[in-house]
Design an enzyme around this catalytic site. Structure first.
Site, mmCIF file in Angstrom:
data_model
loop_
_atom_site.group_PDB
_atom_site.id
_atom_site.type_symbol
_atom_site.label_atom_id
_atom_site.label_comp_id
_atom_site.label_asym_id
_atom_site.label_seq_id
_atom_site.Cartn_x
_atom_site.Cartn_y
_atom_site.Cartn_z
ATOM 1 N N HIS A 66 -41.983 -3.062 23.367
ATOM 2 C CA HIS A 66 -42.187 -3.778 22.119
ATOM 3 C C HIS A 66 -42.674 -5.219 22.270
ATOM 4 C CE1 HIS A 66 -41.760 -4.618 17.938
ATOM 5 N NE2 HIS A 66 -40.903 -3.660 17.681
ATOM 6 N N LYS A 82 -42.647 3.214 0.821
ATOM 7 C CA LYS A 82 -42.879 1.764 0.809
ATOM 8 C C LYS A 82 -43.595 1.290 -0.447
ATOM 9 C CE LYS A 82 -47.230 1.973 3.414
ATOM 10 N NZ LYS A 82 -47.956 1.516 4.629
ATOM 11 N N LYS A 86 -42.376 -1.822 -2.754
ATOM 12 C CA LYS A 86 -43.223 -2.996 -2.988
ATOM 13 C C LYS A 86 -43.394 -3.265 -4.485
ATOM 14 C CE LYS A 86 -45.938 -2.780 1.272
ATOM 15 N NZ LYS A 86 -47.295 -2.539 1.860
ATOM 16 N N LYS A 136 -41.079 -5.495 -6.003
ATOM 17 C CA LYS A 136 -41.175 -6.857 -5.447
ATOM 18 C C LYS A 136 -40.169 -7.079 -4.322
ATOM 19 C CE LYS A 136 -42.797 -8.805 -9.848
ATOM 20 N NZ LYS A 136 -44.202 -8.864 -9.472
ATOM 21 N N PRO A 187 -40.351 -3.717 2.269
ATOM 22 C CA PRO A 187 -39.808 -2.462 2.826
ATOM 23 C C PRO A 187 -38.898 -2.682 4.034
ATOM 24 C CG PRO A 187 -42.127 -2.205 2.292
ATOM 25 C CD PRO A 187 -41.817 -3.657 2.107
ATOM 26 N N ASP A 188 -39.281 -3.603 4.916
ATOM 27 C CA ASP A 188 -38.470 -3.839 6.110
ATOM 28 C C ASP A 188 -37.090 -4.389 5.725
ATOM 29 O OD1 ASP A 188 -38.391 -4.072 9.167
ATOM 30 O OD2 ASP A 188 -37.830 -6.088 8.530
#
Length: 476
Positions: A373, A452, A456, A459, A462-463
């Site tokens: 990562h 997602k 969104k 408002k 997603p994370d």
């Protein structure tokens, strides 16, 4: 049983603490503070892992290579000290009891009134000189100084659609087509043809696309480092724990056809009937263990040359030993196979976990990426996977365009005879990966209600939404 193989490990389960507590020492405070500064970024604040040196084609007009220009990225700002500390307290509050939070507020205020102002001044001076003051510091502290194994703790798996191979020939053909597709995608990256994504009027950094091919993490005690080899022209195939260098291009730099690559993969398979010493399992261990083993391993010039070749590959290809899929557990087994390889007696030695991109293909139909990562977020990896999957689905002859002129066939990378010191580190690595495999449970749940786009529209990010869901589940 070989000397480097470990006996079965009895599973131990540790009960987590019933309450989460935030330590009041400054290291813990600023670790959480740094994470907060990223998770609460505004639309105009972009966090990058690498400097903005990658050239990408602009989507605002112009065609051909001459349209490539250096990206115009915003400078990452230094937030005012008071705002940073207020954000920190907002993050800390849900984790503390009322009395603990009052104590933390006093600690924070004391810091602001004393060393905080001086440190803020130093940071502001750095912020004036650097386009992104956080990028390389985040890379070093969040990743390269992290000492737990990258296996399970850091490196995620990314799954391809499940395959149903009729025979080994079809398995090899598919593997070769994916390798070809990744080579084709790299050509797009090198040509600067990855579209620049914008957030409003502001460009998002495309540099990560140029940082995933040929990249490798190097184990060093205390702090690892990363080496970049973007001009590499080969991959390393790992089969039965044996390592082979496989060229992707002919002498003129043309990508080889997938059929040409498949023929060479068959040569590798035909050459090996016995399982080799699982040197790759060393890369699954804790970073300091691996660093110690690495020092011993590369003392031998033959080993050093082999390891350097592995590190310099565009990516590795793990052609795994087939494991039977349990009914109803196929997805779980796919994820676990990508994350850790299922242990020392299965495929954990058929890896090189330091490589940014590892393509893992199992004859049982499980296919995916394991990616280290630290050099990049998931976007470049996901985009290249989507590109390859779409190309293969749309074109039955995908991989047929290219060269058939093989300058050099697959070359086996040899290690020196195993010595007692390295053998001891292999024993530890095998024992530790088996314990890690036994301690990890995985159950994939598919959530069909929304994704997602719906989040969104509310408002929300997603994370952040998923992170809160995880915390709520843990709390409950």
């Amino acid at each position: 049983m070989h000397a480097y193989q470990s006996a079965p490990v009895e599973r131990t389960v540790q009960t987590p603490s019933s309450e989460m507590r935030l330590l009041s020492n400054s290291n813990k405070v600023f670790w959480n503070l740094t994470k907060l500064s990223i998770s609460n970024q505004t639309p105009n604040v972009l966090v990058k892992l690498q400097p903005a040196s990658y050239r990408s084609k602009s989507t605002d007009g112009g065609d051909g290579p001459e349209a490539s220009t250096k990206q115009k990225l915003l400078t990452y700002p230094v937030l005012p000290l008071n705002e940073t500390l207020q954000r920190f307290l907002l993050t800390a509050q849900p984790l503390l009891t009322p009395s603990e939070f009052e104590k933390q507020k006093k600690i924070t205020q004391k810091f602001e009134e004393n060393e905080g102002e001086k440190l803020q001044g130093l940071l502001e001076e750095v912020g004036k000189c650097e386009k992104n003051w956080l990028a390389h510091r985040w890379l070093t502290n969040a990743y390269l100084k992290y000492r737990d194994p990258v296996t399970v703790y850091v490196s995620p798996g990314m799954t391809f659609p499940y395959q149903q191979f009729k025979d080994m020939r079809e398995y090899v053909k598919y593997t070769a087509q994916v390798i070809y597709g990744l080579g084709e995608f790299k050509g797009i990256v090198d040509a600067g043809e990855i579209p620049i994504v914008k957030m409003g009027k502001n460009e998002l950094d495309n540099s990560q696309f140029g940082k995933v091919f040929g990249t490798c993490r190097i184990p060093i005690r205390g702090t690892d480092r990363i080496v970049y080899n973007p001009s590499s022209n080969y991959v390393v195939v790992i089969y039965k724990n044996h390592f082979y260098k496989l060229s992707l291009y002919d002498s003129e730099g043309n990508l080889l056809t997938s059929a040409t690559l498949a023929k060479q993969l068959e040569e590798i398979r035909d050459a090996e009937s016995n399982v080799g010493v699982p040197y790759g399992v060393l890369t699954t261990d804790s970073r300091d263990n691996w660093a110690e083993a690495y020092e011993q391993l590369v003392k031998n010039p033959e080993n050093a040359a082999t390891v350097k070749t592995i590190q310099g590959a565009l990516f590795t290809v793990s052609m795994d030993e087939c494991i039977d899929l349990k009914p109803g557990q196929e997805t779980n087994q796919l994820i676990l196979g990508l994350i850790h390889g299922n242990g020392s007696r299965v495929n954990s030695g058929n890896r090189w976990m330091d490589k940014t991109i590892q393509l893992v293909v199992n004859p049982n139909g499980n296919v995916g990426f394991t990616y280290e990562h630290s050099p990049a977020e998931g976007q470049p990896i996901a985009m290249m996977m989507d590109y390859v999957v779409k190309k293969m689905a749309e074109d039955a002859d995908f991989g047929s365009c290219g060269s058939t002129n093989v300058e050099c066939g697959p070359q086996k990378l040899s290690f020196a005879p195993l010595n007692d010191c390295v053998g001891q580190w292999l024993f530890y690595a095998n024992r530790n990966i088996d314990k890690l495999v036994n301690d990890l449970q995985c159950n994939v749940l598919k959530f069909p209600c929304y994704g997602k786009n719906y989040i969104k529209k509310q408002k929300l990010g997603p994370d952040s939404f998923v992170q809160m869901a995880l915390q709520l589940a843990f709390y409950k």
